[in-house]
Scaffold this motif. Sequence first.
Motif, short mmCIF file in Angstrom:
data_model
loop_
_atom_site.label_atom_id
_atom_site.label_comp_id
_atom_site.label_asym_id
_atom_site.label_seq_id
_atom_site.Cartn_x
_atom_site.Cartn_y
_atom_site.Cartn_z
N SER A 1 -9.36 -4.80 4.54
CA SER A 1 -9.17 -3.66 3.60
C SER A 1 -9.77 -2.31 4.26
O SER A 1 -9.31 -1.27 3.88
N GLU A 2 -10.77 -2.30 5.23
CA GLU A 2 -11.25 -1.24 5.87
C GLU A 2 -10.10 -0.43 6.64
O GLU A 2 -9.78 0.51 6.77
N LYS A 3 -9.47 -1.35 7.35
CA LYS A 3 -8.28 -0.73 8.28
C LYS A 3 -7.30 -0.29 7.43
O LYS A 3 -6.50 0.93 7.69
N ARG A 4 -7.08 -0.70 6.29
CA ARG A 4 -5.80 -0.34 5.16
C ARG A 4 -6.48 0.76 4.48
O ARG A 4 -5.39 1.75 4.18
N ALA A 5 -7.74 0.98 4.37
CA ALA A 5 -8.29 2.29 3.67
C ALA A 5 -7.91 3.38 4.76
O ALA A 5 -7.56 4.59 4.09
N LYS A 6 -8.32 3.23 5.75
CA LYS A 6 -8.22 4.17 6.85
C LYS A 6 -6.48 4.79 7.11
O LYS A 6 -6.23 5.94 7.19
N ARG A 7 -5.75 3.84 7.14
CA ARG A 7 -4.37 3.98 7.24
C ARG A 7 -3.79 4.65 5.73
O ARG A 7 -2.99 5.65 6.09
N MET A 8 -4.35 4.48 4.84
CA MET A 8 -3.73 5.05 3.64
C MET A 8 -4.31 6.28 3.23
O MET A 8 -3.68 7.15 2.89
N ASP B 1 0.83 -1.27 -0.04
CA ASP B 1 0.02 -0.15 0.08
C ASP B 1 0.73 1.09 -0.12
O ASP B 1 0.40 2.30 -0.64
N ASP B 2 2.03 0.96 0.74
CA ASP B 2 3.01 2.35 0.87
C ASP B 2 3.56 2.55 -0.60
O ASP B 2 3.55 3.86 -0.79
N TYR B 3 3.88 1.45 -1.12
CA TYR B 3 4.46 1.56 -2.55
C TYR B 3 3.37 2.15 -3.55
O TYR B 3 3.77 3.05 -4.37
N ALA B 4 2.19 1.88 -3.21
CA ALA B 4 0.95 2.26 -4.19
C ALA B 4 0.78 3.96 -3.93
O ALA B 4 0.83 4.65 -5.09
N LEU B 5 1.11 4.29 -2.74
CA LEU B 5 0.91 5.75 -2.82
C LEU B 5 2.16 6.35 -3.37
O LEU B 5 2.14 7.58 -4.34
N LYS B 6 3.34 5.74 -3.28
CA LYS B 6 4.55 6.35 -3.76
C LYS B 6 4.42 6.31 -5.34
O LYS B 6 4.83 7.22 -6.29
N PHE B 7 3.92 5.23 -5.77
CA PHE B 7 3.65 4.96 -7.49
C PHE B 7 2.58 6.10 -7.89
O PHE B 7 2.78 6.68 -9.09
N CYS B 8 1.48 6.33 -7.02
CA CYS B 8 0.64 7.15 -7.51
C CYS B 8 1.50 8.81 -7.66
O CYS B 8 1.05 9.55 -8.44
#
Length: 266
Positions: A248-255, A200-207
């Motif tokens: 996924s819900e926790k991950r969405a909040k984290r992201m 997920d962290d990489y996805a943010l970097k990628f975006c």
Amino acid sequence: MKLKLTLVFLLFCALSLTTTAQVKIGGKKINVGKAVKAATETAKAITLSDADIAKICSEYMEWMDAHNPLTAPDTEYGKRLEKMVGHITEVEGMKVNFGVYEVVDVNAFACGDGSIRICAGLMDVMTDEEVMAVIGHEIGHIVNTDVKDAMKNAYLRSAAVNAAGAFSDTAAKLGDSELGQLADALAGAQFSQKQENAADDYALKFCVQNEIDPYAMSNSLNKLVEMFNSGGEKSSKIQQMFSTHPDSEKRAKRMKEKADQYVANK
């Protein structure tokens, strides 16, 4: 100790026997031909090199593309994919390739050879930016070697199935296709929470690198959660993604918090 003795016996079979036969150990019939294959594959799985895994990944993707409806470049899905990722041919020194499977599954996956496949069902329910965030997440699994590790474990599991079959009167009922076994083993694979968060962290970097909304990853996860909770046909289509991408819900909040932090520091 029993497992070690069994492996020793299988290795002995691999080294000393070249013909197919059955012997009895402890009252159980053992298919020596199957045992030979199982022993050599299990030993190889334990010592797989990066080159070995890359070769297996490449052969696996050839098999997957041959057994799934891969969209043509001139279709609606193909043109949309080209618009999104046509400019991306390499990521951190690794060549990547993309494709769309025309199936209703709301899912995507990556393989260690740099292949990323998106299911049409995912593209149907997400915006381009959300799809790109998911693609970034899958590339993250490649960069972090998660998918290579999963392939190695899947190969070992498929060889272990073969070994188990050597100790059964019904060994002939097991499939002979190693790639088919790999597909089954990989279907049951699940990344850890730590691996998912890192991807997920990489996805943010990628975006950010591709000038995509930094909230795209959290938005895609929230959309999956909403669909899952809504019930009905759409809910059933995302069961597979939720089974391999938990929390996924926790991950969405984290992201979202990560995106907030990025925007605040921009």
